[in-house]
Motif scaffolding. Structure first.
Motif, PDB file in Angstrom:
ATOM      1  N   LEU A  62       5.604  65.768  29.378  1.00 29.62           N
ATOM      2  CA  LEU A  62       4.380  66.174  30.497  1.00 29.62           C
ATOM      3  C   LEU A  62       3.884  65.602  30.464  1.00 29.62           C
ATOM      4  O   LEU A  62       3.119  64.704  29.332  1.00 29.62           O
ATOM      5  CB  LEU A  62       3.608  67.763  29.789  1.00 29.62           C
ATOM      6  CG  LEU A  62       2.812  68.107  30.483  1.00 29.62           C
ATOM      7  CD1 LEU A  62       2.377  69.487  29.763  1.00 29.62           C
ATOM      8  CD2 LEU A  62       1.619  67.787  30.694  1.00 29.62           C
ATOM      9  N   ALA A 112       4.778  72.554  25.190  1.00 31.06           N
ATOM     10  CA  ALA A 112       3.956  72.396  25.751  1.00 31.06           C
ATOM     11  C   ALA A 112       2.308  72.318  24.642  1.00 31.06           C
ATOM     12  O   ALA A 112       1.307  71.069  25.417  1.00 31.06           O
ATOM     13  CB  ALA A 112       2.786  73.251  26.987  1.00 31.06           C
ATOM     14  N   ASN A 113       2.722  72.907  23.846  1.00 27.99           N
ATOM     15  CA  ASN A 113       0.976  72.106  22.472  1.00 27.99           C
ATOM     16  C   ASN A 113       0.190  71.060  22.853  1.00 27.99           C
ATOM     17  O   ASN A 113      -0.369  70.802  22.852  1.00 27.99           O
ATOM     18  CB  ASN A 113       1.155  73.458  21.653  1.00 27.99           C
ATOM     19  CG  ASN A 113       0.240  73.260  21.056  1.00 27.99           C
ATOM     20  OD1 ASN A 113      -0.460  72.055  20.414  1.00 27.99           O
ATOM     21  ND2 ASN A 113      -0.063  74.044  19.560  1.00 27.99           N
ATOM     22  N   TRP A 114       1.481  70.267  21.779  1.00 25.63           N
ATOM     23  CA  TRP A 114       1.011  68.711  21.794  1.00 25.63           C
ATOM     24  C   TRP A 114       1.343  68.648  23.332  1.00 25.63           C
ATOM     25  O   TRP A 114       0.177  67.268  22.720  1.00 25.63           O
ATOM     26  CB  TRP A 114       2.388  67.872  20.984  1.00 25.63           C
ATOM     27  CG  TRP A 114       1.960  68.396  19.043  1.00 25.63           C
ATOM     28  CD1 TRP A 114       1.336  69.488  18.589  1.00 25.63           C
ATOM     29  CD2 TRP A 114       2.523  67.445  18.069  1.00 25.63           C
ATOM     30  NE1 TRP A 114       1.479  69.806  17.039  1.00 25.63           N
ATOM     31  CE2 TRP A 114       2.272  68.705  17.002  1.00 25.63           C
ATOM     32  CE3 TRP A 114       3.083  66.654  18.133  1.00 25.63           C
ATOM     33  CZ2 TRP A 114       2.551  67.490  16.079  1.00 25.63           C
ATOM     34  CZ3 TRP A 114       3.261  66.184  16.788  1.00 25.63           C
ATOM     35  CH2 TRP A 114       3.225  66.856  15.462  1.00 25.63           C
ATOM     36  N   LEU A 115       1.912  68.548  23.984  1.00 29.52           N
ATOM     37  CA  LEU A 115       1.450  67.417  25.222  1.00 29.52           C
ATOM     38  C   LEU A 115       0.536  67.660  26.132  1.00 29.52           C
ATOM     39  O   LEU A 115      -0.572  66.694  26.580  1.00 29.52           O
ATOM     40  CB  LEU A 115       2.663  68.055  26.193  1.00 29.52           C
ATOM     41  CG  LEU A 115       4.384  67.622  25.771  1.00 29.52           C
ATOM     42  CD1 LEU A 115       5.952  68.532  25.694  1.00 29.52           C
ATOM     43  CD2 LEU A 115       4.867  66.365  25.958  1.00 29.52           C
ATOM     44  N   GLU A 118      -2.115  66.117  23.871  1.00 34.07           N
ATOM     45  CA  GLU A 118      -1.819  64.382  24.131  1.00 34.07           C
ATOM     46  C   GLU A 118      -2.658  64.712  25.498  1.00 34.07           C
ATOM     47  O   GLU A 118      -3.673  63.412  25.982  1.00 34.07           O
ATOM     48  CB  GLU A 118      -0.050  64.260  24.888  1.00 34.07           C
ATOM     49  CG  GLU A 118      -0.679  62.338  24.580  1.00 34.07           C
ATOM     50  CD  GLU A 118       0.459  61.848  24.345  1.00 34.07           C
ATOM     51  OE1 GLU A 118       1.625  62.477  23.739  1.00 34.07           O
ATOM     52  OE2 GLU A 118       1.009  60.718  25.382  1.00 34.07           O
TER      53      GLU A 118
END
Lengths: 166, 418
Positions: A62, A112-115, A118
């Motif tokens: 992502l 999707a959390n860390w993405l 970012e």
């Protein structure tokens, strides 16, 4: 939306499932990709994950792209992969500078959390209903979002200047 | 922080007057938050953990990454396409060639060129030697961080042998910069196959010695077995790839599933584990070292059978001219300047290409507007994805389990933080 046509079975299935969500498709270089409307993003993504023929169980990547003078200014780009069917698709969605917001997909893919953190950190695009939208690669005191095209590469940060940096 | 502090004051109590009921009394210790890192001797990677501890047990964990963020993507946007390749060397510096490869394959996909067959075999060859070195670093450092110095030295000696091979091939040991857009730096030296085979024998011997010390070592197995478990479903939810995913029992390997270069002509196995714990990860890595050496041997045979031929595409707008001719011929000298200053002509468009790196799926998503600099170079770094479910692997575990788990996740700061 009946004018949408595609050769690849993956894109045909996506158009069949979410006729109102898909804006356009592209199959150049053997890569399936679809432009999706922001409002239907989450429902289209759920369909992509749960449909048996599509089966995109992995959110492989992502990211965002900044087209400074274009409207909408940003593209947010998702790469999906099906480990069972061994197929890929790229989904992109436009985000305008004024809204700068998109639905979070953490409930669809935990990856999707860390993405999304970012993309928030580096592009300043907010994700609604994200459980923990903090900066991830940079620090809280950092000013601005450095991957935006109007962020100068050599800009100094106050924390670094204050600490007596050169 | 759910417990209240002890209500009974101990002041005024004589020492040694504890009764049997005191021994069984719950002491109501409060949770303690421990800062570990960013520079800790038992982690090979610059990362900070905020760990909430109940005694020795991990209640919650926040991994804070970003200490090695150098603005890789920002820097690429003001450079030409060729200038990006040395930066990719510094993403996963344990296997730089695989990073070169992923980027160059993505650019070649956008330009729509295919490299000559000899180049493809050499790319596979160098990539697999790189993978051997990467896995040896991982299993070697694992022992080091579990306080076993000797096996680390065996693994590092084997890695030296692999690095010697890379040096023979491309002149550099670590940041090799061997793979170029439309080709490779140069062909292998003529005697390379004959010098490579004894080196593989040497690596096998060192690996056998290493395994004799570790694989059935009771202390080692106890530290790894049933620790850091991540289920198949969690791996897929968090897009975890590489040895971690295979250890959980999913036989996903891009070299088999979506063969690039000549992998469809190569005979090799994809090892998988059953439980997804640290011990299975370790075994998968060891087996992958063996399989990579099998691939290297097949590459050597193929390269010996191939007629000598070009290792670059013929289009001068894509590749750099051969170095030997640059110094003696005016045309190539001019071409070298043009290519380095402006870079190859990459048409407008976008492409995503992934390779199976030592840590998992390493992909590049690139966007071009037809000018000499990329609009976007996105690196899909496997370390970043593999780090995310670390709290899931460690909640309820002992603090000591963090060390082998973090090691086998093999976070490479350069790649994870970019």
């Amino acid at each position: 939306m009946s004018e949408l046509e595609a050769n690849s079975p993956v894109l045909r299935r996506l158009i069949e499932l979410c006729p109102n969500a898909v804006e356009r498709t592209d199959e150049r270089r053997g890569e399936d990709s679809a432009r999706v409307r922001a409002r239907q993003l989450e429902s289209a993504m759920r369909a992509l994950r749960d449909d048996e023929a599509l089966d995109f169980k992995m959110l492989i990547d992502l990211t965002a792209v900044d087209w400074l003078d274009r409207e909408p200014r940003f593209d947010v780009v998702y790469q999906l992969y099906s480990p069972e069917k061994k197929q890929r698709i790229r989904i992109s969605v436009g985000v305008s500078e004024s809204a700068c917001e998109l639905d979070s997909l953490v409930s669809v893919w935990p990856a999707a959390n860390w993405l999304e953190r970012e993309v928030w950190d580096l592009y300043g695009i907010r994700f609604e209903h994200h459980p923990d939208l903090r900066r991830i690669l940079l620090y809280e005191e950092f000013e601005g979002h450095p991957l935006r095209k109007d962020y100068p590469k050599r800009r100094r940060q106050p924390l670094i200047d204050g600490a007596g940096g050169d | 922080m759910a417990h209240s502090p002890p209500t009974r004051s101990r002041s005024g109590r004589r020492r040694g007057s504890l009764g049997v009921e005191d021994l069984e009394r719950d002491l109501h210790t409060s949770h303690r938050v421990l800062n570990m890192g960013p520079s800790h001797p038992a982690t090979h990677g610059t990362v900070k953990f905020l760990i909430e501890l109940d005694g020795e047990e991990i209640v919650d964990l926040d991994a804070q990454i970003g200490y090695l963020h150098r603005g890789f993507e920002k820097e690429c946007e003001s450079r030409s396409w060729y200038h990006v390749i040395p930066y990719t060397d510094r993403l996963n510096y344990s296997s730089a060639i695989l990073c070169n490869l992923a980027f160059c394959l993505a650019v070649e996909k956008l330009i729509e060129v295919e490299t000559p067959i000899r180049c493809q075999w050499l790319r596979v060859l160098s990539g697999e030697i790189s993978r051997v070195a990467d896995h040896l670093t991982r299993v070697g450092a694992l022992c080091l961080e579990l306080q076993a110095m000797t096996p680390f030295l065996y693994a590092v000696e084997a890695r030296e042998v692999a690095w010697d091979l890379l040096e023979m091939l491309c002149g550099a040991r670590v940041t090799s910069h061997y793979i170029r857009i439309g080709g490779i730096k140069h062909d292998m030296p003529q005697d390379f196959p004959n010098r490579c085979r004894p080196s593989l024998v040497k690596i096998r011997e060192l690996l056998a010695d290493y395994e004799a010390m570790m694989t059935r070592n009771r202390i080692f197995v106890d530290r790894l077995r049933d620790t850091g478990v991540l289920s198949k479903q969690d791996c897929i939810d968090y897009a975890v790839t590489g040895p971690l995913l295979r250890a959980a029992g999913v036989a996903m390997d891009l070299r088999k599933d979506d063969p690039y270069l000549t992998y469809d002509q190569i005979d090799f196995d994809v090892p998988i584990g059953q439980t997804g714990d640290n011990y299975d990860r370790y075994l998968v890595c060891i087996e992958e070292i063996r399989q990579s050496m099998r691939i290297v041997e097949q590459c050597l045979c193929q390269l010996e059978d191939l007629e000598p031929g070009p290792v670059d595409v013929s289009d001068p707008h894509v590749r750099l001219p051969a170095k030997a001719r640059v110094f003696g011929h005016m045309e190539e000298m001019i071409q070298q300047f043009k290519s380095v200053a402006d870079g190859p002509s990459v048409p407008a468009g976008e492409a995503y290409q992934a390779v199976e790196s030592a840590n998992g799926e390493l992909g590049f998503y690139i966007v071009s507007d037809g000018t000499s600099s990329p609009v976007k170079v996105r690196c899909r770094a496997p370390s970043f994805f593999n780090m995310q479910p670390l709290p899931r692997m460690l909640k309820g575990a002992l603090l000591a389990d963090l060390i082998p788990t973090f090691d086998l996740v093999n976070m490479i700061g350069g790649e994870c933080d970019r």
